[in-house]
Design an enzyme around this catalytic site. Structure first.
Site, PDB file in Angstrom:
ATOM      1  N   GLU A  37      26.491 -15.147 -41.997  1.00 20.10           N
ATOM      2  CA  GLU A  37      26.638 -15.786 -40.691  1.00 20.10           C
ATOM      3  C   GLU A  37      25.520 -15.383 -39.741  1.00 20.10           C
ATOM      4  O   GLU A  37      24.970 -14.289 -39.834  1.00 20.10           O
ATOM      5  CB  GLU A  37      27.995 -15.391 -40.087  1.00 20.10           C
ATOM      6  CG  GLU A  37      29.139 -16.056 -40.817  1.00 20.10           C
ATOM      7  CD  GLU A  37      30.509 -15.502 -40.425  1.00 20.10           C
ATOM      8  OE1 GLU A  37      31.445 -16.293 -40.324  1.00 20.10           O
ATOM      9  OE2 GLU A  37      30.644 -14.282 -40.237  1.00 20.10           O
TER      10      GLU A  37
ATOM     11  N   CYS B 184      21.628 -13.609 -33.340  1.00 17.37           N
ATOM     12  CA  CYS B 184      22.051 -12.417 -34.080  1.00 17.37           C
ATOM     13  C   CYS B 184      22.124 -12.795 -35.556  1.00 17.37           C
ATOM     14  O   CYS B 184      22.824 -13.741 -35.915  1.00 17.37           O
ATOM     15  CB  CYS B 184      23.422 -11.999 -33.542  1.00 17.37           C
ATOM     16  SG  CYS B 184      24.189 -10.653 -34.449  1.00 17.37           S
TER      17      CYS B 184
ATOM     18  N   CYS C 257      28.546  -4.905 -46.391  1.00 18.51           N
ATOM     19  CA  CYS C 257      27.891  -3.678 -45.924  1.00 18.51           C
ATOM     20  C   CYS C 257      28.499  -2.493 -46.666  1.00 18.51           C
ATOM     21  O   CYS C 257      29.697  -2.457 -46.911  1.00 18.51           O
ATOM     22  CB  CYS C 257      28.098  -3.500 -44.420  1.00 18.51           C
ATOM     23  SG  CYS C 257      27.307  -2.013 -43.765  1.00 18.51           S
TER      24      CYS C 257
ATOM     25  N   CYS D 277      32.211   1.802 -42.044  1.00 18.19           N
ATOM     26  CA  CYS D 277      32.720   2.267 -40.744  1.00 18.19           C
ATOM     27  C   CYS D 277      34.156   1.752 -40.609  1.00 18.19           C
ATOM     28  O   CYS D 277      34.418   0.570 -40.853  1.00 18.19           O
ATOM     29  CB  CYS D 277      31.841   1.749 -39.610  1.00 18.19           C
ATOM     30  SG  CYS D 277      30.106   2.212 -39.822  1.00 18.19           S
TER      31      CYS D 277
ATOM     32  N   CYS E  12      35.217  -1.480 -38.532  1.00 16.54           N
ATOM     33  CA  CYS E  12      34.406  -2.700 -38.654  1.00 16.54           C
ATOM     34  C   CYS E  12      34.862  -3.552 -39.834  1.00 16.54           C
ATOM     35  O   CYS E  12      34.963  -3.074 -40.965  1.00 16.54           O
ATOM     36  CB  CYS E  12      32.940  -2.299 -38.825  1.00 16.54           C
ATOM     37  SG  CYS E  12      31.851  -3.700 -39.153  1.00 16.54           S
TER      38      CYS E  12
ATOM     39  N   CYS F 194      31.069  -9.190 -31.755  1.00 15.23           N
ATOM     40  CA  CYS F 194      30.705  -8.041 -32.580  1.00 15.23           C
ATOM     41  C   CYS F 194      31.871  -7.604 -33.454  1.00 15.23           C
ATOM     42  O   CYS F 194      32.993  -7.454 -32.978  1.00 15.23           O
ATOM     43  CB  CYS F 194      30.362  -6.834 -31.702  1.00 15.23           C
ATOM     44  SG  CYS F 194      28.904  -7.080 -30.754  1.00 15.23           S
TER      45      CYS F 194
HETATM   46  N1  SAH Z   1      25.067  -2.182 -39.370  1.00 16.66           N
HETATM   47  C1  SAH Z   1      24.373  -2.207 -38.138  1.00 16.66           C
HETATM   48  C2  SAH Z   1      24.186  -3.602 -37.634  1.00 16.66           C
HETATM   49  C3  SAH Z   1      25.476  -4.356 -37.355  1.00 16.66           C
HETATM   50  S1  SAH Z   1      25.687  -4.341 -35.667  1.00 16.66           S
HETATM   51  C4  SAH Z   1      25.063  -1.339 -37.116  1.00 16.66           C
HETATM   52  O1  SAH Z   1      26.208  -0.952 -37.346  1.00 16.66           O
HETATM   53  O2  SAH Z   1      24.430  -1.000 -36.120  1.00 16.66           O
HETATM   54  C5  SAH Z   1      27.394  -4.460 -35.510  1.00 16.66           C
HETATM   55  C6  SAH Z   1      27.791  -3.767 -34.216  1.00 16.66           C
HETATM   56  O3  SAH Z   1      29.131  -4.157 -33.914  1.00 16.66           O
HETATM   57  C7  SAH Z   1      27.773  -2.258 -34.378  1.00 16.66           C
HETATM   58  O4  SAH Z   1      27.268  -1.660 -33.202  1.00 16.66           O
HETATM   59  C8  SAH Z   1      29.257  -1.920 -34.517  1.00 16.66           C
HETATM   60  O5  SAH Z   1      29.513  -0.619 -34.055  1.00 16.66           O
HETATM   61  C9  SAH Z   1      29.898  -3.010 -33.669  1.00 16.66           C
HETATM   62  N2  SAH Z   1      31.282  -3.336 -34.028  1.00 16.66           N
HETATM   63  C10 SAH Z   1      31.857  -3.366 -35.235  1.00 16.66           C
HETATM   64  N3  SAH Z   1      33.151  -3.757 -35.138  1.00 16.66           N
HETATM   65  C11 SAH Z   1      33.379  -4.005 -33.808  1.00 16.66           C
HETATM   66  C12 SAH Z   1      34.506  -4.467 -33.076  1.00 16.66           C
HETATM   67  N4  SAH Z   1      35.646  -4.792 -33.658  1.00 16.66           N
HETATM   68  N5  SAH Z   1      34.370  -4.615 -31.741  1.00 16.66           N
HETATM   69  C13 SAH Z   1      33.197  -4.338 -31.122  1.00 16.66           C
HETATM   70  N6  SAH Z   1      32.109  -3.905 -31.785  1.00 16.66           N
HETATM   71  C14 SAH Z   1      32.200  -3.745 -33.111  1.00 16.66           C
HETATM   72 FE1  SF4 Z   2      28.164  -1.780 -41.630  1.00 18.15          FE
HETATM   73 FE2  SF4 Z   2      29.888  -2.490 -39.745  1.00 18.15          FE
HETATM   74 FE3  SF4 Z   2      29.180   0.055 -39.983  1.00 18.15          FE
HETATM   75 FE4  SF4 Z   2      27.385  -1.744 -39.072  1.00 18.15          FE
HETATM   76  S1  SF4 Z   2      29.300  -1.116 -38.071  1.00 18.15           S
HETATM   77  S2  SF4 Z   2      27.053  -0.128 -40.609  1.00 18.15           S
HETATM   78  S3  SF4 Z   2      27.993  -3.530 -40.255  1.00 18.15           S
HETATM   79  S4  SF4 Z   2      30.314  -1.138 -41.536  1.00 18.15           S
END
Ligand code: SAH
Ligand code: SF4
Length: 371
Positions: free
Chosen positions: A108, A126, A133, A137, A140, A355
């Site tokens: 996406e 974006c 991934c 985390c 996420c 996000c």
């Molecule tokens: N993997 C990289 C790039 C993806 S950015 C990274 O983690 O930086 C995705 C962003 O969305 C990250 O900053 C993550 O912390 C944030 N994120 C993930 N799940 C989220 C959620 N449910 N609400 C708000 N931010 C979220």
């Molecule tokens: Fe991967 Fe989501 Fe963690 Fe970014 S925030 S490194 S996309 S698991």
């Protein structure tokens, strides 16, 4: 800044029909490949421009290249595109593109327009860098998928090309963020090629000031990226102590909070640049003023700006978004003590484009196709 050697992909650049993927190269790499094939270097340059500036998908469209060369290209090479599997438009103008890659996997991209931005419109795209991934985390949803595969350089840059084609010349993309699905620095070699194509004035011609790569904090890859290209770096910090971060971001066991912060202090940043620290605020976990106070200490000596992202709630996690008042007082605490700090507006929530909401649609419901 070093420009490094042309990129000649080490792995196979052939698509499934055995054709060479012309989008797998940066400009110097494509020129070198042409030479290698007994062609003139400048023909490689011309082809690069046709692909990235004019967006052609067949060598036959490259009309300033001789017919015989075009036919040879047609037989031996291809210019892959992404199939549009869907476009959703939010009530706030955000557009979410669902793409189908050649192997059937889905990725996406999200276009976020801000036409009222002070001075001039800001139109941010974006993009995704991996299918799924590996970083896991806990908060996420993309992490739930695990890593299916790295995206190829062409697949990453083509998201920009095809969205630009869809929006038309009157709505040019002004900002680019690698914050979609995947961990960009876990796919570093391909990211570097993609970024070169994006920065090349005969390629996508974007300014390094307008490109941001977001990372979970892969320390060696951060150092490498900063040493070869001048793009902006964002770090998803999401915690104010090591122990807290370990709980939600397993990568912290490999690269401790202290090591990550030291790396950020030492990165060779151009004078005007700051590292953005994304801080997803989760109610009752990391949103107290004690957390804010610890953040101030962590940021000592780092050229930083903090971007607070109130958690986007979803049915798959029992994590709550802090109240607006809580977010404001956290921000206020940081700002009054001298930090740069903004709050990210949740855009496109009605179409699950905000996000952390990417990938939960198709990929999580259907088994993804692996080759
Ligand atoms: N993997 C990289 C790039 C993806 S950015 C990274 O983690 O930086 C995705 C962003 O969305 C990250 O900053 C993550 O912390 C944030 N994120 C993930 N799940 C989220 C959620 N449910 N609400 C708000 N931010 C979220
Ligand atoms: Fe991967 Fe989501 Fe963690 Fe970014 S925030 S490194 S996309 S698991």
């Amino acid at each position: 800044m070093s420009t490094e050697a042309p990129y000649i992909p080490r792995e196979k650049v052939h698509d499934r029909d055995g054709l060479v993927d012309l989008k797998a190269f940066d400009r110097a790499g494509l020129e070198a490949w042409f030479v290698d094939q007994g062609e003139k270097r400048f023909r490689g340059h011309q082809a690069f421009k046709w692909i990235w500036q004019r967006g052609v998908s067949s060598p036959q469209e490259m009309t300033n290249i001789p017919k015989t060369t075009r036919s040879w290209l047609e037989e031996n090479a291809c210019i892959p595109t992404l199939a549009t599997a869907g476009v959703q438009v939010s009530e706030d103008g955000t557009r979410k593109y669902l793409w189908e890659c050649h192997d059937g996997s889905h990725i996406e991209s999200v276009y976020i327009p801000d036409e009222d931005h002070p001075s001039k419109p800001r139109r941010t795209l974006c993009i995704s860098t991996q299918v799924g991934c590996a970083m896991g985390c806990t908060f996420c949803l993309t992490g739930d998928m695990g890593l299916k595969r790295n995206l190829k350089p062409g697949e990453i840059a083509t998201q920009v090309l095809q969205v630009a084609q869809d929006l038309g010349p009157e709505r040019p993309i002004t900002n680019l963020v690698m914050m979609g699905m995947g961990e960009p620095l876990h796919n570093l070699d391909h990211i570097i090629v993609t970024l070169r194509t994006m920065l090349d004035e005969d390629g996508l011609n974007l300014s390094h000031r307008k490109i941001t790569v977001s990372t979970v904090g892969l320390v060696p890859a951060m150092k490498k990226l900063a040493s070869v290209l001048p793009v902006n770096i964002a770090v998803s910090l999401n915690a104010s102590t090591h122990d807290q971060r370990v709980q939600v971001m397993p990568i912290t066991k490999k690269y401790s909070m202290a090591e990550l912060m030291q790396t950020c202090k030492d990165l060779p940043l151009p004078r005007a640049k700051r590292i953005t620290f994304e801080y997803v605020m989760m109610a009752g976990f990391n949103d107290s003023l004690e957390d804010a106070a610890r953040l101030i200490k962590l940021m000592k000596g780092v050229k930083s700006k903090i971007n607070l992202i109130p958690y986007n709630e979803n049915p798959h996690r029992d994590i709550k978004r802090p109240s607006d008042a809580q977010v404001r007082s956290f921000q206020q605490y940081l700002v009054t003590r001298g930090l740069h700090c903004s709050v990210r507006a949740a855009r496109g929530r009605d179409i699950s484009a905000a996000c952390g909401q990417l990938g939960k649609g198709k990929e999580l419901q259907e088994p993804s196709v692996e080759t």
